[in-house]
Design a protein around this motif. Structure first.
Motif, PDB file in Angstrom:
ATOM      1  N   PRO A  47     -13.353 -38.547  36.374  1.00  0.00           N
ATOM      2  CA  PRO A  47     -14.648 -37.861  36.251  1.00  0.00           C
ATOM      3  C   PRO A  47     -14.678 -36.570  37.072  1.00  0.00           C
ATOM      4  N   THR A  48     -13.744 -36.431  38.021  1.00  0.00           N
ATOM      5  CA  THR A  48     -13.716 -35.232  38.879  1.00  0.00           C
ATOM      6  C   THR A  48     -12.298 -34.654  38.916  1.00  0.00           C
ATOM      7  N   PRO A  49     -11.868 -34.065  37.789  1.00  0.00           N
ATOM      8  CA  PRO A  49     -10.472 -33.608  37.717  1.00  0.00           C
ATOM      9  C   PRO A  49     -10.103 -32.566  38.775  1.00  0.00           C
ATOM     10  N   ALA A  50     -11.107 -31.866  39.312  1.00  0.00           N
ATOM     11  CA  ALA A  50     -10.783 -30.867  40.344  1.00  0.00           C
ATOM     12  C   ALA A  50     -10.193 -31.538  41.580  1.00  0.00           C
ATOM     13  N   ASP A  57      -8.237 -38.607  26.635  1.00  0.00           N
ATOM     14  CA  ASP A  57      -8.111 -39.053  28.030  1.00  0.00           C
ATOM     15  C   ASP A  57      -6.717 -38.698  28.573  1.00  0.00           C
ATOM     16  N   LEU A  58      -5.708 -38.929  27.741  1.00  0.00           N
ATOM     17  CA  LEU A  58      -4.343 -38.565  28.143  1.00  0.00           C
ATOM     18  C   LEU A  58      -4.242 -37.058  28.352  1.00  0.00           C
ATOM     19  N   ASN A  59      -4.844 -36.308  27.430  1.00  0.00           N
ATOM     20  CA  ASN A  59      -4.818 -34.848  27.568  1.00  0.00           C
ATOM     21  C   ASN A  59      -5.502 -34.395  28.853  1.00  0.00           C
ATOM     22  N   ALA A  60      -6.627 -35.055  29.170  1.00  0.00           N
ATOM     23  CA  ALA A  60      -7.362 -34.702  30.396  1.00  0.00           C
ATOM     24  C   ALA A  60      -6.501 -34.990  31.621  1.00  0.00           C
ATOM     25  N   PHE A  61      -5.812 -36.118  31.607  1.00  0.00           N
ATOM     26  CA  PHE A  61      -4.905 -36.451  32.715  1.00  0.00           C
ATOM     27  C   PHE A  61      -3.821 -35.391  32.855  1.00  0.00           C
ATOM     28  N   GLU A  62      -3.188 -35.063  31.744  1.00  0.00           N
ATOM     29  CA  GLU A  62      -2.109 -34.066  31.795  1.00  0.00           C
ATOM     30  C   GLU A  62      -2.629 -32.737  32.328  1.00  0.00           C
ATOM     31  N   LYS A  63      -3.823 -32.364  31.872  1.00  0.00           N
ATOM     32  CA  LYS A  63      -4.408 -31.090  32.316  1.00  0.00           C
ATOM     33  C   LYS A  63      -4.669 -31.117  33.819  1.00  0.00           C
ATOM     34  N   GLU A  64      -5.219 -32.223  34.289  1.00  0.00           N
ATOM     35  CA  GLU A  64      -5.493 -32.346  35.725  1.00  0.00           C
ATOM     36  C   GLU A  64      -4.195 -32.203  36.533  1.00  0.00           C
ATOM     37  N   MET A  65      -3.147 -32.881  36.076  1.00  0.00           N
ATOM     38  CA  MET A  65      -1.856 -32.829  36.784  1.00  0.00           C
ATOM     39  C   MET A  65      -1.297 -31.403  36.763  1.00  0.00           C
TER      40      MET A  65
END
Lengths: 262, 262
Positions: A173-176, A200-208
């Motif tokens: 919820p807080t990718p920053a 969700d996977l894309n969001a994880f990859e983006k965060e990383m």
């Protein structure tokens, strides 16, 4: 001649196996600890034949809480030579009786990441303060909800070398907060897991990616949620099922990753 | 006392290393073979200290053709105990002088998958007919264009136990051919590879899923195209660059996968 050689080899090999078994004499104990106002009871396990300070590995249970299944995984990690602590995120004696209770408890923490982080930090502290543990070599591992929790601990800025998530929810919820991650991350994922959407996977990859984290994502074909859980049955259509192939492969991936990072 | 122990340990370790080196006495030779009307010249390499039939591993070059870099990878695979053959998809003496020539040759084959399959099958045949090779234990590996070619060989129905693609193009113009795949597939992929679009990855996953292939996809964070290629520089913004971390990890993944499948 060949038989005699084979027999001698057999004796030599048996000796090695016995030696190896003698080294893996696991000691385990229940450990009470505080997480804020909550009293929790985790499971500490280590190989008594080892000496000197060793890396510490935290393992966090799935939504069902700290069960015998989690303890078994902890034992397996301890056999690799680590001091292992299985966290208890729900509190001493609070062990969900069914999936309804489990869902309620896990959802409470998943929607209150501040408390989740506090509880994970408190569990990590047990390892950090253990005299057998080298506090500069720490990893957090976890299963399903526990995988999510392990990454969440890294997002809090905890001094971890490594995080391994087995079929955990990966988005945040807080990718920053990805900027706080010090650990290298290994996400072990069932390619057919219906509980983790492509977005969700894309969001994880983006965060990383956005936060220059050292990360890897392994997708296991034919595996759904809970693929390491021997109690999850074998019906993929239920969305959660055991997959022996992915279980074995993901374990080896974890083992190599911990050997690299700890 | 500690020094004496350390010294003795040092001597013991040196002995092990020497023994290990003595076992890895690589023999290599150029092998001419026919692929339809084309005469090709590949590179065969194996450990002379090994006896009996062993698994065979095909390794296929990137768009630059069979260069010293490919031979080096073949040598490393031979050190693992396999009989290794580096294919030559372009033909004897045809070695692109620059990227323009390489692009032309690779594109010709990538857009003519029938010929690509024929050339891959011809290269595999060299291993299948080699007396040192157990023809029931075969794998195809490859780099970039060579990774694509290795999967394409599997799509032709070739009797492979395993395919390993390092930063190969994974999508197919004929995804229905996924039904012919007998091999287990391991795709090792740079998560920031700009030459493989998300829709290409999705198409690959769909092909594998629809055809019940045993597949795995590993995404290495921070890695772009050519991450195993020491000659590719280290500027990710160029889209192709060496990444020591992903190189090392992907090699270990391959090694474990071949040990599992061969």
């Amino acid at each position: 001649m060949g038989h005699i050689l084979a027999k001698n080899l057999g004796i030599a090999l048996a000796g090695i196996l016995l030696t190896s078994a003698a080294h893996a004499k696991l000691v385990h104990k229940q450990v009470e600890y505080k997480a804020g106002s909550l009293t929790s009871e985790g499971y500490l396990v280590y190989d008594d034949a080892k000496t000197g300070k060793r890396p510490g590995v935290l393992v966090t249970h799935n939504w069902l809480g700290l069960t015998h299944a989690t303890e078994k995984k902890a034992d397996m990690m301890a056999e690799l030579g680590y001091v292992v602590f299985a966290a208890d995120l729900y509190g001493k004696g609070i062990r969900p009786k069914d999936q309804t209770e489990a869902g309620k408890l896990a959802t409470e923490l998943k929607t209150d990441r501040k408390t989740l982080r506090e509880r994970m930090k408190a569990a990590l502290k047990v390892l950090q303060e253990n005299k057998m543990v080298n506090p500069n070599k720490l990893a957090a591992t976890g299963y399903c909800f526990g995988g999510t929790s392990a990454i969440e601990l890294a997002r809090s800025g905890a001094p971890l070398q490594a995080v391994v998530s087995f079929h955990g929810g990966l988005d945040s919820p807080t990718p920053a907060d990805g900027k706080n991650i010090k650990a290298k991350i290994l996400a072990l994922h069932g390619a057919d897991d219906p509980y983790e959407k492509p977005e969700d996977l894309n969001a994880f990859e983006k965060e990383m990616r956005d936060n220059n984290v050292d990360w890897q994502l392994v997708k296991f074909g034919g595996a759904v949620h809970s693929f390491t859980d021997e109690d999850a049955g074998n019906d993929n259509s239920k969305g959660a099922a055991y997959n022996a192939r992915a279980d074995k492969r993901s374990w080896l991936d974890m083992k190599n990753f911990l050997a690299e990072t700890l």
